[in-house]
Structure formats: C-alpha cells, structure tokens
Scaffold this motif. Structure first.
Motif, mmCIF file in Angstrom:
data_model
loop_
_atom_site.group_PDB
_atom_site.id
_atom_site.type_symbol
_atom_site.label_atom_id
_atom_site.label_comp_id
_atom_site.label_asym_id
_atom_site.label_seq_id
_atom_site.Cartn_x
_atom_site.Cartn_y
_atom_site.Cartn_z
ATOM 1 N N ALA A 529 0.846 -1.192 0.000
ATOM 2 C CA ALA A 529 0.000 0.000 0.000
ATOM 3 C C ALA A 529 0.879 1.238 0.000
ATOM 4 C CB ALA A 529 -0.924 0.013 1.219
ATOM 5 N N GLY A 530 0.359 2.324 -0.476
ATOM 6 C CA GLY A 530 1.080 3.590 -0.506
ATOM 7 C C GLY A 530 0.131 4.713 -0.861
ATOM 8 N N HIS A 531 0.655 5.920 -1.018
ATOM 9 C CA HIS A 531 -0.219 7.018 -1.401
ATOM 10 C C HIS A 531 0.423 7.825 -2.518
ATOM 11 C CE1 HIS A 531 2.401 9.542 1.125
ATOM 12 N NE2 HIS A 531 1.928 10.551 0.419
ATOM 13 N N LEU A 532 -0.421 8.425 -3.319
ATOM 14 C CA LEU A 532 0.011 9.256 -4.442
ATOM 15 C C LEU A 532 -0.573 10.644 -4.252
ATOM 16 C CD1 LEU A 532 1.209 9.723 -7.299
ATOM 17 C CD2 LEU A 532 -0.980 8.903 -8.219
ATOM 18 N N THR A 533 0.290 11.637 -4.228
ATOM 19 C CA THR A 533 -0.156 13.021 -4.089
ATOM 20 C C THR A 533 -0.424 13.608 -5.473
ATOM 21 O OG1 THR A 533 1.125 13.326 -2.063
ATOM 22 C CG2 THR A 533 0.448 15.315 -3.248
ATOM 23 N N LEU A 534 -1.643 14.128 -5.653
ATOM 24 C CA LEU A 534 -2.013 14.755 -6.917
ATOM 25 C C LEU A 534 -1.674 16.239 -6.860
ATOM 26 C CD1 LEU A 534 -5.536 13.147 -7.476
ATOM 27 C CD2 LEU A 534 -3.266 12.193 -7.913
ATOM 28 N N SER A 535 -1.189 16.768 -7.952
ATOM 29 C CA SER A 535 -0.736 18.157 -7.973
ATOM 30 C C SER A 535 -1.005 18.758 -9.341
ATOM 31 C CB SER A 535 0.762 18.222 -7.653
ATOM 32 O OG SER A 535 1.248 19.540 -7.802
ATOM 33 N N ASP A 536 -1.103 20.082 -9.389
ATOM 34 C CA ASP A 536 -1.265 20.770 -10.669
ATOM 35 C C ASP A 536 -0.058 20.542 -11.571
ATOM 36 O OD1 ASP A 536 -3.744 21.806 -10.066
ATOM 37 O OD2 ASP A 536 -2.951 23.645 -9.200
ATOM 38 N N ASP A 537 1.090 20.337 -10.965
ATOM 39 C CA ASP A 537 2.304 20.176 -11.759
ATOM 40 C C ASP A 537 3.219 19.168 -11.067
ATOM 41 O OD1 ASP A 537 4.259 20.566 -13.697
ATOM 42 O OD2 ASP A 537 5.229 22.147 -12.524
ATOM 43 N N ASP A 538 3.629 18.167 -11.788
ATOM 44 C CA ASP A 538 4.592 17.207 -11.268
ATOM 45 C C ASP A 538 5.330 16.588 -12.451
ATOM 46 O OD1 ASP A 538 2.788 15.460 -12.403
ATOM 47 O OD2 ASP A 538 1.930 14.783 -10.507
ATOM 48 N N VAL A 539 6.050 15.550 -12.205
ATOM 49 C CA VAL A 539 6.871 14.945 -13.257
ATOM 50 C C VAL A 539 6.021 14.278 -14.333
ATOM 51 C CG1 VAL A 539 8.872 14.602 -11.770
ATOM 52 C CG2 VAL A 539 7.090 12.833 -11.873
ATOM 53 N N THR A 540 4.738 14.015 -14.030
ATOM 54 C CA THR A 540 3.878 13.370 -15.025
ATOM 55 C C THR A 540 3.217 14.374 -15.962
ATOM 56 O OG1 THR A 540 1.872 13.431 -13.664
ATOM 57 C CG2 THR A 540 3.377 11.568 -13.335
ATOM 58 N N LYS A 548 3.315 23.469 -21.334
ATOM 59 C CA LYS A 548 3.093 22.437 -20.324
ATOM 60 C C LYS A 548 1.643 22.553 -19.860
ATOM 61 C CE LYS A 548 5.975 21.238 -17.034
ATOM 62 N NZ LYS A 548 6.763 21.188 -15.776
ATOM 63 N N ARG A 549 0.952 21.420 -19.837
ATOM 64 C CA ARG A 549 -0.451 21.419 -19.436
ATOM 65 C C ARG A 549 -0.587 21.156 -17.948
ATOM 66 N NH1 ARG A 549 -5.521 18.523 -22.569
ATOM 67 N NH2 ARG A 549 -7.150 19.678 -21.441
ATOM 68 N N ILE A 550 -1.468 21.929 -17.306
ATOM 69 C CA ILE A 550 -1.743 21.738 -15.880
ATOM 70 C C ILE A 550 -2.499 20.424 -15.703
ATOM 71 C CG2 ILE A 550 -2.888 22.709 -13.853
ATOM 72 C CD1 ILE A 550 -2.575 25.445 -15.084
ATOM 73 N N ASN A 551 -2.125 19.665 -14.699
ATOM 74 C CA ASN A 551 -2.733 18.351 -14.464
ATOM 75 C C ASN A 551 -4.189 18.483 -14.035
ATOM 76 O OD1 ASN A 551 -0.269 17.174 -15.055
ATOM 77 N ND2 ASN A 551 0.358 17.043 -12.907
ATOM 78 N N THR A 552 -4.999 17.528 -14.455
ATOM 79 C CA THR A 552 -6.417 17.467 -14.106
ATOM 80 C C THR A 552 -6.753 16.071 -13.591
ATOM 81 O OG1 THR A 552 -7.058 16.761 -16.336
ATOM 82 C CG2 THR A 552 -6.965 19.143 -15.932
ATOM 83 N N LEU A 553 -7.987 15.894 -13.121
ATOM 84 C CA LEU A 553 -8.431 14.554 -12.725
ATOM 85 C C LEU A 553 -8.394 13.606 -13.910
ATOM 86 C CD1 LEU A 553 -11.487 15.206 -10.366
ATOM 87 C CD2 LEU A 553 -9.105 14.757 -9.752
ATOM 88 N N GLN A 554 -8.701 14.123 -15.088
ATOM 89 C CA GLN A 554 -8.651 13.321 -16.300
ATOM 90 C C GLN A 554 -7.237 12.812 -16.553
ATOM 91 O OE1 GLN A 554 -9.478 15.201 -20.266
ATOM 92 N NE2 GLN A 554 -11.513 14.311 -19.947
ATOM 93 N N HIS A 555 -6.259 13.665 -16.268
ATOM 94 C CA HIS A 555 -4.861 13.286 -16.458
ATOM 95 C C HIS A 555 -4.493 12.116 -15.543
ATOM 96 C CE1 HIS A 555 -0.489 13.640 -16.749
ATOM 97 N NE2 HIS A 555 -0.455 13.736 -15.429
ATOM 98 N N TYR A 556 -4.979 12.157 -14.286
ATOM 99 C CA TYR A 556 -4.672 11.091 -13.327
ATOM 100 C C TYR A 556 -5.630 9.910 -13.436
ATOM 101 C CZ TYR A 556 -1.388 14.146 -10.872
ATOM 102 O OH TYR A 556 -0.323 14.938 -10.544
#
Length: 849
Positions: A529-540, A548-556
C-alpha cells in the motif's frame, strides 16, 4: 335567438347622447356575428355593450380593455391623376392600392376585392397598402362600360377605385430581324448558363445540403436553449433550497462592521489604518496622544476642517488617491460625531454644486475626484449597513451563490479565467470542451462518527479547482476566512492491494474544532500500500514544445465515485501550488517561466511559431469561428435565463418602495432637490443624474461588483466577470437616455435589452415615490446619525487615523498655516496657533509660539 350590439355616443356638435344598435346574425348555436354600431365621425364613444333577452354585457368586462373605435379606412384611386383613366395591368402580377388606416380595425380576411365580375384575391394588407391578385384573363364589366372596375368592400364601406385594362397587345414595335437576333443571342446565353450550371451543380448541391443542415441545427439549438434554461433553473432552484434554509442570520457570512468599513473605506489596500496600531516609543506616546487629542478638537472645528480640506485640494501634488485616503481618514476620525460629519459634508457638497452649476451640472458626482465625493461614498456605506444586513443582503448573497454554482458546473480555464457558463462574452470559453461530471466521496469525521460527503467536480478540473470545490462543499455557508486555504493542502490517493487487485482509494478526515478544520491522512505503511499526491504540476505533466499542461483529474484517470484525501502540506513540500490560486490570478510558476515553458489548461493559444505553415490556415479559420460571438450566444442566454430570478430579486430589494426607503436616502435626495431649487435647476434629468451618481452608481454598483465587501466570501475572476455584466445592467437601468441596441452593440448589452426598460421603470418609480413622500426627515436623520455614532464608534481606530492625517498636515504645513492666518474668522479663533501647538506636541516641531 337574437342579440343586439348597442353603443352610446356623444355628438361632437350637439351635447346629447345617441344610442345606436346593430342586430347580430346567428352562425351556429354557440356563435354569432355582430357588426359594430355605426357612429358619426368625431363622436365620443361612451359605452359599447351586448344585449340579448334583457341581459346587458359591457365589452369592457370581456377582455378588460375598452371597445375602441378608429377612423374609417381610406383607399386612393388607382389612377391618382384621372379617376376614369384605366391603369394598365400585366397578367400574372398583382394590383397595388394605396390608402391609410387600413389595419386599424380590419384584417386581410375581412376585406373583399372584386374586379368586374371576378374576385381579386387579397394577398397582403398593411396600414397603407392593399395587394390583390386578379384572374389571369380580364373579367367582364358589371355595367355597360368596356372595362372592369376594381371595387373593395371593407365592412360596410365600399370603394370604387377605377377601371383596369389588361395589357394583351400582341403587336410589337420591334422589327422581325431584331426579334430573330435577340432570340439567337438568348439561345447562346442559355447554352452558356446551362454549361455553367452543370459545372457548378455538384458544389451547389453540397452547399444546399450544408445550408439545410445548418437550418436544422439552428432550429434544434433554439429548442434546446429553452429546454436547457428550464433544466438548469430547476437544478439551481433545488440547490438554492438548501441555501434558503441557512440564510436566516448565521447562514449568511456577513462581515463584521469593522471589516466592512475597512474594505469600503480603503478598497484594495493592505495594512489599512483600521488594522494598525499606533506604533510609538513609550517615552513619546503620552505627548503624541495629547497632541492628537488637540488635533481631534481642531477637526471638530467646522471652519478649520473646511479650510484644511480646501487647502489640500489646492495643492498640485495632492493626488486623487490622496483625496480618497484623506476622506476615509476623516470618516474614521469623526465617526463618533456623524451628525457633525454630515453637516460638513453638506457644506462641501454645496460648494461643489456651485462649481458645477457654472460649468456642466450633469457631470457632478460622476467620479470620485474630490475629498467630499469619497466622504459621500463612506457616508452612504455607514448609513446603509443595516439595510444591507436586514433587506438587501439575503438576495445579494443568493445571487452570488447562484452565480458560483452555475459557473462551477461548467469547465473554467484556470490560466485565462474563461468559463463555459458566464454572462460576459469576453470571459466566454469559446471552445467545445469534452468533459463529464465526477462525484467524489469525502469522508468527514466529527468526533467518532465518519459521514460520507459527495462532492461533484469535473474531470477537466485542475487539482486546485477540485480542492476548492471540496472545501466549498464541506464549508457551505461558512466564512471563507475560517476555512483552510487550498494551497495549504495536498490532494492524495491511497493505493491498496485487496485480494491481489490493485485499487485506488482516497480518504479524507476532517476534525472540526471551532470554525477550523484540520485534515489528516490515515496511510498504509505495508509494502502493498502507498499514497500518491495529486498536484497541478509534477513529473507526469504533459509537455509539448514550449507548452506544459496543468494536471487534471482526467490526467490522473480518477474514476467516478472515488474518495479523495486532503493532506496538510508541510513547508518542505510547498512547490508549484504556493504560487497558484485558481480564479484569482494566472498561475505564476517561477521555475517553469525560467525554463521557457508556458502553462495551459483547457485551451492552448495558437500563436506558436513552431506550427507548420500548412496548418496555420486551418487554425486561422477556427480562430475566426471562435471570434463570432453569435455562435456561442446561446451559452450566455442559457446562463442569463437561469439567473434571471435572482437578478430580479436583487434589483427589487434595492429599488422597491413597498417598504420605507432608508432614511439616509430620503434625507440626501431631499438635499439634492433643495440644491437644485436653490440654484434654479428645473431640468428633471439633471436631478435624476445627481441622484443616480450619488446612490446607485456610487454605492450599489460597488456592492454588486464586490460582494466580498459585505460577505466573507471569495470572488474568483469567473464570478467577477458575471457580476460586472449585472452591475453594468444596473448602471444602464439608472440612466435617462434611451437604451438603443443594434447589430453592432456589445453582446453584454444585448443580453438584457428586454429587461432594462422594466428596470428603468423601477428606478423612476423609486425616485418619484421618494420625491413625493412627506419631507421633513431631518430630525429623524439626526437621531439615526447619533445612534450610528454610538453603535460603531468603538470599531474605529481614531488615533491611527489622526496620526495619518497629521502626516498630510506636516507635508503641507506652511500652506495650511498660511490659509488659516488669511481667514479673519480663523484669526479670531487662533486656529493657526492651535495647529502649531499640535505640531509641537506630535513631533517636537519648532514653531513661533
């Protein structure tokens, strides 16, 4: 069974009443045809009624409007120069007859036109023309003449309009050779046209199909707009029902009076005097406070205060910003003596009226260019605070919540602030964005119980937008300042391995203590188990060239029904989000700018030098399509229709006279009427403009555009854009000029073109009712001012205000002293000497004491 239609008329020449009647004709057992009673021209109709079996039915009671008589219609002769000269008519055409008053009481179906022994089919009838189509062959005359005459029957009126001769002359003056040549030329032209038609046939058919398709789409669009408005309004009213149960008192997050005054007196200023303390060394504090007390006594001297204000305004370096600042400082310093403050304001306004009467009186109070104009703004804000809380606050808050709810239901570009749901075409998202609604489950922990809380978001929302929507739902109705900031929290997910199946689950626990919420995440520490932090900008994050596109729920790929976790962000983890607040400003990602990258969210600008030339033309065409506001006008109309009730409620709350208007409004409007009478201004438009500039444009527009002045809420750029259109509509409703719109008018003005005349009537009735009300409210106003002085004086930081005012005295010390010494009354009261004493105490200034 028979009935009569009767009318009573008074003759224009003789003073007696005639009763005229017409018999009705039975058509069926349920229908009669009744001719209106004939009356003499210029008679005055007293009454028209229907009578049958001694039963009288007045026509006024049938359709709630009087039975109106109009002058008889008049048709002019076909040949205006000679009555008996026939006109030439070419078969296949129509006869046009001129007249006047043709449709005042007559429809096309009631008109009968005959040409000789045949009917002339009436095709069109308007107020000045009648068009009828005669038969193909010339009819026979009804009398001994050779030509048929055109006769028209309109009710009981018959018009003989003259003879008509068909143009059947087969003899031509053109020679036979010329006719043959013309025929040959025509044949060649026909062949050429046929060739062109055959060549263009395929394209024309395609264009016709496209045109029909567009027509069908437009018809469907028109139907869908109405359906969408009804559906959106139903959804909004369901959402607002929950709000209605919370608005009574604590449900509306009103600002306290101190914060309200600070935001109105010093808009946009950080560290305003109301929030400051007098920062002085202990050794000087007592002396300085003594000097400030003497300065307060001087300010309570009417002559000193007026001379002081006029002297400051005469200085070239005394800017417009300084004028507003000094006016607000004076409001703070004299808040405990509002009756005196009002008296000084009236004196200064009297001087201002005198200045503008000599130039252009309609421009007075149009802007805030003098100290007294800002004093008036502050005075209105003080006097109308209770009206805001008790009357206008609830509909205004509902309007704000309705706008925010509607805007958040559609995609909002986090970079540009443009939204799909808006009233402002300059903030309209001119793209068809594919998005869908996602329901996230938030587990809210209060004590030992954990309750699931569903939150609706969009899969195109950025992570910051999702966090804001979660906080909006959890803290619905709570003060914005009492909830944690979105950029202080991270959005995280838990990755669990249940029976060998990887599952994404996210949890959030809110522990409420007082008005604050603390968030913590229960994490699994096992290897599975682990956790993933969602952010507007990260390595993904997706990077394409310079963008550069800002991350969205669709992205994740966050699924519908997922549960989200808000994790308190440690200082070490503060990254891109600390520079980014959705809806308030464009993101400032310092690291990205240094790397030459530009951010985008929903729409990427097309001005990119890396685009190949062969693709630029198609992109330019798409940009042209986006530049046509009419294509997207239905989005604005849908938003407008959904919000209409809430806009109406706000305007009615402000302008209704069903309850007594605020005493301050009646008092000040009476003052303006007195000023107009004193200076001989009898133009009602000028006084209307003064009242509009002093109340609606000076106070209400400011409140409509800035609900954060009254409520503890956040106003994003997208909400502000909608409020700006509503505020501009309010401004247009208060003007006296006719509201004219055309095809070149801004779309924002076209939206409310039908409502503005109705709002104008509200404004005019509001002004008229106050003007016609019983005057003499001065004593009541003084009592109200005394009560306000005692209620809120403790909220004002008067010592800091006096210290700030002294800085202006020190800056223009010599000019103020000279002005006081030049005034004879000031010399008798030793005002200059007393000011020198203040200077000596406050800053040890060496004077000529």
């Amino acid at each position: 069974m028979k009935g009569n239609v009767l009318g009573g008329a008074v003759s224009a020449n003789v003073s007696f009443c005639l009763q005229i009647q017409e018999l009705c004709t039975n058509v069926t057992s349920e229908r009669m045809i009744c001719k209106s009673p004939a009356v003499e021209p210029k008679s005055r109709i007293v009454r028209v009624w229907f009578e049958m079996d001694n039963v009288h039915i007045d026509f006024n009671t049938i359709k709630n409007k009087p039975f109106t008589y109009h002058p008889n219609p008049d048709l002019f002769q076909l040949n205006s120069e000679s009555r008996e000269t026939p006109i030439r008519f070419k078969p296949g055409g129509v006869l046009a007859v001129e007249g006047k008053g043709l449709t005042l009481a007559m429809s096309k179906e009631e008109v009968v036109a005959r040409l000789g022994d045949k009917e002339c089919d009436v095709k069109t009838l308007d107020n000045t023309h009648l068009y009828c189509e005669p038969p193909e062959e010339q009819p026979l005359a009804l009398d001994d003449s050779d030509l048929p005459r055109l006769k028209v029957l309109m009710g009981s009126l018959a018009f003989d309009l003259g003879p008509v001769q068909y143009d059947n002359d087969l003899h031509s003056s053109v020679p036979l050779a010329a006719q043959i040549g013309l025929a040959a030329g025509a044949a060649v032209v026909v062949l050429v046209v046929l060739v062109i038609i055959l060549m263009y046939r395929r394209k024309s058919k395609q264009a016709l199909r496209d045109y029909k398709k567009v027509l069908v789409q437009l018809e469907t669009l028109e139907i869908n707009v109405g359906d969408q408005c009804r559906k959106e309004f139903t959804d909004l009213m369901t959402e607002m029902m929950d709000l209605s149960s919370d608005v009574g008192g604590p449900g509306i997050p009103f600002l306290d009076y101190r914060t309200y005054a600070e935001r109105v007196f010093f808009p946009g200023q950080k560290g305003a005097p109301l929030s400051q303390n007098l920062d002085l060394p202990d050794s000087r504090r007592q002396t300085v406070e003594q000097g400030l007390g003497q300065l307060n006594n001087l300010l309570n001297n009417r002559l000193f205060l007026i001379r002081f204000i006029h002297t400051l305004e005469a200085q070239q370096s005394f800017s417009q910003r300084d004028r507003g600042y000094v006016a607000s400082l004076l409001t703070m310093a004299l808040h405990d003596k509002l009756e005196y403050f009002t008296d000084v304001m009236k004196t200064l306004l009297g001087d201002l009226v005198q200045q503008y009467v000599a130039k252009n009186p309609k421009l007075m109070l149009r802007r805030t260019e003098t100290v007294v104009e800002k004093m008036l703004t502050n005075w209105m804000s003080i006097c109308l605070y209770s009206f805001l809380k008790e009357v206008a606050g609830e509909p205004l808050y509902k309007l704000y919540r309705a706008i925010k709810y509607q805007v958040d239901k559609g995609p909002v570009d986090a970079v540009t602030g443009k939204a799909k749901r808006t009233l402002n075409d300059s903030h309209l998202l001119r793209e068809d964005i594919d998005y869908c609604s996602v329901t996230l489950t938030v587990l809210v922990k209060s004590g030992v119980e954990v309750q699931p809380c569903p939150v609706k978001v969009l899969d195109t929302d950025t992570i910051t937008q999702v966090k804001d929507k979660i906080l909006d739902q959890i803290y619905k109705g709570a003060a914005y300042s009492q909830r944690p900031a979105a950029d202080s929290l991270d959005l995280g997910t838990l990755l669990l391995d249940i029976s060998g199946v990887a599952t994404t689950v996210t949890f959030v626990f809110f522990v409420k203590a007082s008005c604050f919420v603390f968030c913590f995440l229960s994490e699994w520490r096992s290897g599975q188990a682990g956790h993933l932090t969602l952010s507007d900008d990260d390595v993904t994050a997706i990077v394409q060239g310079r963008w550069k596109r800002i991350n969205t729920l669709q992205h994740y790929k966050v699924p519908d029904g997922a549960t989200v976790a808000l994790i308190p962000r440690s200082q070490s983890s503060l990254g891109v989000n600390q520079f980014y607040q959705t809806g308030e400003k464009t993101p400032m990602l310092e690291g990205e700018e240094e790397e030459g990258l530009r951010l985008w969210h929903l729409v990427k600008p097309s001005e990119d030098p890396e685009i190949p030339k062969h693709r630029k033309s198609s992109m330019r065409e798409r940009e042209r399509a986006k530049a046509i506001p009419e294509i997207y006008l239905t989005r604005l109309l849908s938003m407008k229709g959904t919000l209409q009730k809430f806009v109406d409620d706000v305007f009615v709350a402000i302008l209704s006279t069903k309850r007594p208007p605020p005493i301050a409004v009646r008092f000040f409007f009476d003052f303006l009427d007195d000023m107009a009478e004193k200076h001989g201004i009898d133009d009602p438009e000028t006084v209307h403009i003064w009242k509009t500039n002093s109340l609606p444009l000076r106070f209400w527009v400011n409140i409509l555009k800035n609900p954060q002045f009254v409520f503890d809420v956040q106003v994003t750029d997208s909400v502000d854009a909608v409020l700006s259109v509503i505020a501009q509509t309010f401004i247009d409703s208060c003007t006296t000029s006719e509201h004219k719109v055309g095809r070149d008018s801004p779309v924002n003005k076209l939206l409310y073109a039908r409502e503005i005349p109705r709002y104008k009537q509200l404004v005019e009735r509001y002004y008229s009712d106050i003007h016609n009300a019983v005057s003499g409210c001065y004593q009541e106003m003084n009592s109200t001012l005394t009560e306000l002085s005692g209620s809120f004086a403790s909220e004002m930081n008067s010592l800091v205000a006096l210290h700030e005012l002294y800085k202006y005295i020190n800056k223009y010390y010599d000019q103020v002293i000279m002005s006081l010494e030049e005034d004879a009354a000031g010399q008798k009261m030793q005002l200059a000497y007393r000011l020198q004493q203040v200077a000596a105490l406050v800053e040890n200034k060496v004077t000529d004491l």
